[in-house]
Enzyme design. Sequence first.
Site, short mmCIF file in Angstrom:
data_model
loop_
_atom_site.label_atom_id
_atom_site.label_comp_id
_atom_site.label_asym_id
_atom_site.label_seq_id
_atom_site.Cartn_x
_atom_site.Cartn_y
_atom_site.Cartn_z
N HIS A 54 -11.03 0.67 2.03
CA HIS A 54 -11.09 1.07 3.63
C HIS A 54 -11.57 -0.30 4.45
O HIS A 54 -11.18 -1.24 4.16
CB HIS A 54 -11.81 2.48 3.68
CG HIS A 54 -11.62 2.90 4.90
ND1 HIS A 54 -10.66 2.51 5.73
CD2 HIS A 54 -12.21 4.04 5.52
CE1 HIS A 54 -10.91 3.57 7.03
NE2 HIS A 54 -11.86 4.17 6.62
N HIS A 65 -1.07 -0.73 2.81
CA HIS A 65 -1.58 0.38 3.68
C HIS A 65 -0.97 1.80 3.26
O HIS A 65 0.29 1.78 2.68
CB HIS A 65 -1.40 -0.03 4.96
CG HIS A 65 -1.87 0.83 6.18
ND1 HIS A 65 -1.76 2.10 6.44
CD2 HIS A 65 -3.26 0.60 6.60
CE1 HIS A 65 -2.80 2.34 7.26
NE2 HIS A 65 -3.63 1.52 7.48
N ASP A 125 -7.18 -6.10 8.15
CA ASP A 125 -8.38 -6.57 7.62
C ASP A 125 -8.22 -8.19 7.07
O ASP A 125 -9.06 -8.99 6.94
CB ASP A 125 -8.86 -5.98 6.32
CG ASP A 125 -9.35 -4.46 6.71
OD1 ASP A 125 -10.27 -4.39 8.03
OD2 ASP A 125 -9.15 -3.50 6.19
N1 COA Z 1 -2.35 -5.61 -4.05
C1 COA Z 1 -1.88 -5.46 -4.95
N2 COA Z 1 -0.95 -4.47 -5.33
C2 COA Z 1 -1.05 -3.69 -4.24
C3 COA Z 1 -1.72 -3.76 -3.23
C4 COA Z 1 -2.69 -4.65 -3.08
N3 COA Z 1 -3.57 -4.94 -1.90
N4 COA Z 1 -1.64 -2.55 -2.36
C5 COA Z 1 -0.70 -1.73 -3.02
N5 COA Z 1 -0.23 -2.35 -4.14
C6 COA Z 1 0.81 -1.99 -5.03
C7 COA Z 1 0.01 -0.84 -6.00
O1 COA Z 1 -0.32 -1.54 -7.09
C8 COA Z 1 1.18 -0.02 -6.20
O2 COA Z 1 2.14 -0.53 -7.07
P1 COA Z 1 2.64 0.29 -8.42
O3 COA Z 1 3.65 1.52 -7.75
O4 COA Z 1 3.58 -0.56 -9.12
O5 COA Z 1 1.40 0.86 -9.18
C9 COA Z 1 1.96 -0.01 -4.87
O6 COA Z 1 1.74 -1.15 -4.19
C10 COA Z 1 1.76 1.29 -4.14
O7 COA Z 1 0.20 1.00 -3.81
P2 COA Z 1 -0.76 2.40 -3.91
O8 COA Z 1 -2.25 1.81 -4.28
O9 COA Z 1 -0.28 3.69 -4.22
O10 COA Z 1 -1.15 2.56 -2.26
P3 COA Z 1 -2.10 3.54 -1.80
O11 COA Z 1 -1.59 4.38 -0.38
O12 COA Z 1 -2.71 4.46 -2.61
O13 COA Z 1 -3.18 2.48 -1.47
C11 COA Z 1 -4.14 0.89 -0.22
C12 COA Z 1 -3.16 1.67 -0.07
C13 COA Z 1 -4.66 0.20 1.17
C14 COA Z 1 -5.76 1.43 -0.59
C15 COA Z 1 -3.96 -0.28 -0.97
O14 COA Z 1 -2.77 -1.10 -0.71
C16 COA Z 1 -5.08 -1.12 -1.51
O15 COA Z 1 -6.01 -1.17 -2.34
N6 COA Z 1 -4.97 -2.32 -0.38
C17 COA Z 1 -6.20 -3.32 -0.78
C18 COA Z 1 -7.36 -2.75 0.07
C19 COA Z 1 -7.33 -3.05 1.56
O16 COA Z 1 -6.77 -4.01 2.03
N7 COA Z 1 -7.77 -1.96 2.22
C20 COA Z 1 -7.59 -1.71 3.59
C21 COA Z 1 -6.61 -0.87 4.10
S1 COA Z 1 -6.24 -0.90 5.76
#
Ligand code: COA
Length: 413
Positions: free
Chosen positions: A237, A284, A342
């Site tokens: 987050h 996201h 971010d």
């Molecule tokens: N780096 C690498 N792969 C990513 C990614 C990232 N930052 N964000 C998403 N993915 C991939 C996931 O591994 C997943 O792949 P898969 O289907 O092959 O397993 C796919 O994209 C979907 O992602 P998912 O984890 O289901 O999305 P979510 O909605 O649960 O999570 C976040 C959203 C924001 C938590 C996630 O994108 C993330 O961890 N980002 C990095 C942290 C971040 O920047 N957070 C700030 C958010 S504003």
Amino acid sequence: MTTATPDVKPSAVNPAPSKPRGGGLEGIVAGETAICSVEQGALIYRGYEIHDLAQNATFEEVAHLLLVGHKPSAADLKAFAQEIVAERALPPLVTEIIQKTAKLSHTVPMDTLRTAVSALAHLDPDCQSVDAAANLRKSKRLLAKIPTIIGHMQNVIDGKPIVQPEPSLGHAANLYWMMTGKKCSQQWARVLDVSLILYAEHDYNASTFAGRVISGTLSDMHGAVTGAIAALKGPLHGGANEAAMDMLREIMNDVGEGAIGTPKVDSWMQNAFDTKRKLMGFGHRVYKNGDHRAPILHNLGRAVAEKENPTLEGHNAVKWFELGEHVQKIMLDKKSIHPNVDFPCGMTYFTMGIPVPQYTPIFVAARIAGWAAHIMEQHANNRLIRPIADYKGPALKKWNAESRLTEAPDAMI
Ligand code: COA
């Protein structure tokens, strides 16, 4: 120099690139709000679109919009800004807590900020009330005092005298002043101000939802905000703005400045993909075609870097943006994943010389406006938030007290 993040609004029509998966309440409508709408096509605060606000409003105006519920008139804004300035000072107990905790070895600034906000509750005459007028008074006090906590904390970390708030400065410029003891240029103050606008509100994000769950028990605003700060700290987050900059530093250290734009960066990224590493500042839960806020902050941050181009850890600020743009391009080409707000935040605050561990506390200084608005909305029309879980544990069995010495222990679930 072109940027890898064109200033376009995310498309409302492109299909989401990834499949929806279970868990995490994805796609669940958990309640109603009149404060904010987060959609693929637009981010809207109480009827105003984010590009419009970033271009034309100040953070103080946006905070009034969110907290009081309408765009302020000139007189409203003057009174609101005066109230905030008058509430900036911290009680001695809170300053003492900052002095005693900010440099502890297991502490990061988000921990001190969380404890300081919790401590403010003890001294707030309205602490126990969830009445609308009391809540509004508390929200203004928190809005005013959180930047002071951040500033004092940085002064203590730097081993420098405490810098007191400067009444002649606006919210963003005063925050910079208290953190650094330096007056920033109008351009920097405006960029920081816009970053606060972009961070101010985002409907039922994890920390706001945490705050609503807490206030939904009719617990108090300071408690709900303390919980929201804890939720925001996590790297999935708000903690992502620090983690994104740390990741960029790691790439710069590993590949070197000369590798920007060459396959060396692609190899670094491929290794990250191969090891299933999460790239911070990307992806996201809601925006699958790009975060509305990211290009706005990217372009503003890059303009600061181009104008002054300070040397940061041995590399000109523009080089950090060039590396970031290369990383963004690879993420988009290879994974169809866009940067979230971010990612440019990290590079922008870095260019302005803000210490990385203060990036998430600054997010708090902005998001307090959204949190408090949601807590007030929850209290105004409350029903306990209490979902149910789908039980996946063992089938019913009998607790036989007699046989505890002879029976084998339960298998771990
Ligand atoms: N780096 C690498 N792969 C990513 C990614 C990232 N930052 N964000 C998403 N993915 C991939 C996931 O591994 C997943 O792949 P898969 O289907 O092959 O397993 C796919 O994209 C979907 O992602 P998912 O984890 O289901 O999305 P979510 O909605 O649960 O999570 C976040 C959203 C924001 C938590 C996630 O994108 C993330 O961890 N980002 C990095 C942290 C971040 O920047 N957070 C700030 C958010 S504003």
